[in-house]
Scaffold this motif. Structure first.
Motif, PDB file in Angstrom:
ATOM      1  N   LYS A  21      -7.206 -18.605 -63.513  1.00  0.00           N
ATOM      2  CA  LYS A  21      -8.111 -18.624 -64.659  1.00  0.00           C
ATOM      3  C   LYS A  21      -8.362 -20.052 -65.136  1.00  0.00           C
ATOM      4  O   LYS A  21      -7.436 -20.833 -65.288  1.00  0.00           O
ATOM      5  N   GLY A  22      -9.632 -20.359 -65.387  1.00  0.00           N
ATOM      6  CA  GLY A  22     -10.022 -21.661 -65.896  1.00  0.00           C
ATOM      7  C   GLY A  22      -9.976 -21.698 -67.402  1.00  0.00           C
ATOM      8  O   GLY A  22      -9.645 -20.704 -68.032  1.00  0.00           O
ATOM      9  N   PRO A  23     -10.252 -22.822 -67.966  1.00  0.00           N
ATOM     10  CA  PRO A  23     -10.716 -24.055 -67.344  1.00  0.00           C
ATOM     11  C   PRO A  23      -9.611 -24.743 -66.547  1.00  0.00           C
ATOM     12  O   PRO A  23      -8.431 -24.557 -66.817  1.00  0.00           O
ATOM     13  N   CYS A  24     -10.031 -25.532 -65.557  1.00  0.00           N
ATOM     14  CA  CYS A  24      -9.070 -26.198 -64.680  1.00  0.00           C
ATOM     15  C   CYS A  24      -9.418 -27.676 -64.510  1.00  0.00           C
ATOM     16  O   CYS A  24     -10.573 -28.063 -64.551  1.00  0.00           O
ATOM     17  N   THR A  25      -8.381 -28.470 -64.318  1.00  0.00           N
ATOM     18  CA  THR A  25      -8.526 -29.886 -63.980  1.00  0.00           C
ATOM     19  C   THR A  25      -7.806 -30.113 -62.659  1.00  0.00           C
ATOM     20  O   THR A  25      -6.645 -29.736 -62.504  1.00  0.00           O
ATOM     21  N   ILE A  26      -8.518 -30.741 -61.724  1.00  0.00           N
ATOM     22  CA  ILE A  26      -7.966 -31.013 -60.398  1.00  0.00           C
ATOM     23  C   ILE A  26      -7.821 -32.525 -60.261  1.00  0.00           C
ATOM     24  O   ILE A  26      -8.785 -33.273 -60.434  1.00  0.00           O
ATOM     25  N   ASP A  38     -14.805 -22.794 -65.183  1.00  0.00           N
ATOM     26  CA  ASP A  38     -14.632 -21.506 -64.524  1.00  0.00           C
ATOM     27  C   ASP A  38     -13.280 -21.425 -63.819  1.00  0.00           C
ATOM     28  O   ASP A  38     -12.550 -22.407 -63.723  1.00  0.00           O
ATOM     29  N   ASP A  39     -12.991 -20.235 -63.299  1.00  0.00           N
ATOM     30  CA  ASP A  39     -11.790 -20.022 -62.502  1.00  0.00           C
ATOM     31  C   ASP A  39     -11.906 -20.805 -61.193  1.00  0.00           C
ATOM     32  O   ASP A  39     -13.003 -21.173 -60.766  1.00  0.00           O
ATOM     33  N   ILE A  40     -10.757 -21.045 -60.573  1.00  0.00           N
ATOM     34  CA  ILE A  40     -10.742 -21.603 -59.223  1.00  0.00           C
ATOM     35  C   ILE A  40     -10.090 -20.585 -58.306  1.00  0.00           C
ATOM     36  O   ILE A  40      -9.378 -19.683 -58.766  1.00  0.00           O
ATOM     37  N   GLU A  41     -10.351 -20.710 -57.019  1.00  0.00           N
ATOM     38  CA  GLU A  41      -9.692 -19.880 -56.017  1.00  0.00           C
ATOM     39  C   GLU A  41      -8.986 -20.800 -55.040  1.00  0.00           C
ATOM     40  O   GLU A  41      -9.527 -21.844 -54.662  1.00  0.00           O
ATOM     41  N   ILE A  42      -7.777 -20.408 -54.655  1.00  0.00           N
ATOM     42  CA  ILE A  42      -6.981 -21.218 -53.738  1.00  0.00           C
ATOM     43  C   ILE A  42      -6.669 -20.376 -52.507  1.00  0.00           C
ATOM     44  O   ILE A  42      -6.113 -19.280 -52.629  1.00  0.00           O
ATOM     45  N   THR A  48      -6.730 -24.932 -49.704  1.00  0.00           N
ATOM     46  CA  THR A  48      -8.090 -25.303 -50.091  1.00  0.00           C
ATOM     47  C   THR A  48      -8.458 -24.671 -51.430  1.00  0.00           C
ATOM     48  O   THR A  48      -8.239 -23.485 -51.647  1.00  0.00           O
ATOM     49  N   ILE A  49      -8.992 -25.482 -52.337  1.00  0.00           N
ATOM     50  CA  ILE A  49      -9.446 -25.013 -53.647  1.00  0.00           C
ATOM     51  C   ILE A  49     -10.968 -24.876 -53.612  1.00  0.00           C
ATOM     52  O   ILE A  49     -11.665 -25.782 -53.156  1.00  0.00           O
ATOM     53  N   THR A  50     -11.465 -23.753 -54.106  1.00  0.00           N
ATOM     54  CA  THR A  50     -12.900 -23.522 -54.241  1.00  0.00           C
ATOM     55  C   THR A  50     -13.207 -23.372 -55.715  1.00  0.00           C
ATOM     56  O   THR A  50     -12.493 -22.666 -56.429  1.00  0.00           O
ATOM     57  N   TYR A  51     -14.264 -24.044 -56.171  1.00  0.00           N
ATOM     58  CA  TYR A  51     -14.642 -23.994 -57.586  1.00  0.00           C
ATOM     59  C   TYR A  51     -16.153 -24.127 -57.721  1.00  0.00           C
ATOM     60  O   TYR A  51     -16.846 -24.492 -56.770  1.00  0.00           O
ATOM     61  N   ARG A  52     -16.675 -23.852 -58.892  1.00  0.00           N
ATOM     62  CA  ARG A  52     -18.096 -24.032 -59.182  1.00  0.00           C
ATOM     63  C   ARG A  52     -18.264 -25.151 -60.204  1.00  0.00           C
ATOM     64  O   ARG A  52     -17.506 -25.233 -61.165  1.00  0.00           O
TER      65      ARG A  52
END
Length: 73
Positions: A21-26, A38-42, A48-52
């Motif tokens: 669950k987002g928000p996220c900081t990479i 938004d959420d991220i998927e790993i 691998t991280i996928t985000y919008r």
């Protein structure tokens, strides 16, 4: 019978994705950061991280491109 096997194998691949669950900081390896609301998927198998982004465009970052991530309020 052959088609059933392929469908079953494909479903198993999807369980390798962890949604956070987002928000996220990479934190990137080059010192930069990416922030997403938004959420991220790993993909657990590869990291691998996928985000919008803010425009809704889909991006992926390989495990070698980031150091860490934090998510939540």
């Amino acid at each position: 019978m052959f088609c059933f096997f392929i469908l079953l194998a494909s479903c198993e691949e999807l369980t390798d994705v962890k949604r956070v669950k987002g928000p996220c900081t990479i934190q990137l390896t080059d010192g930069g950061t990416i922030t997403t609301q938004d959420d991220i998927e790993i993909l657990e198998g590869t990291g691998t991280i996928t985000y919008r982004d803010e425009d809704g465009k889909l991006w992926s970052i390989t495990a070698s491109e980031y150091v860490s991530y934090t998510c939540g309020n």
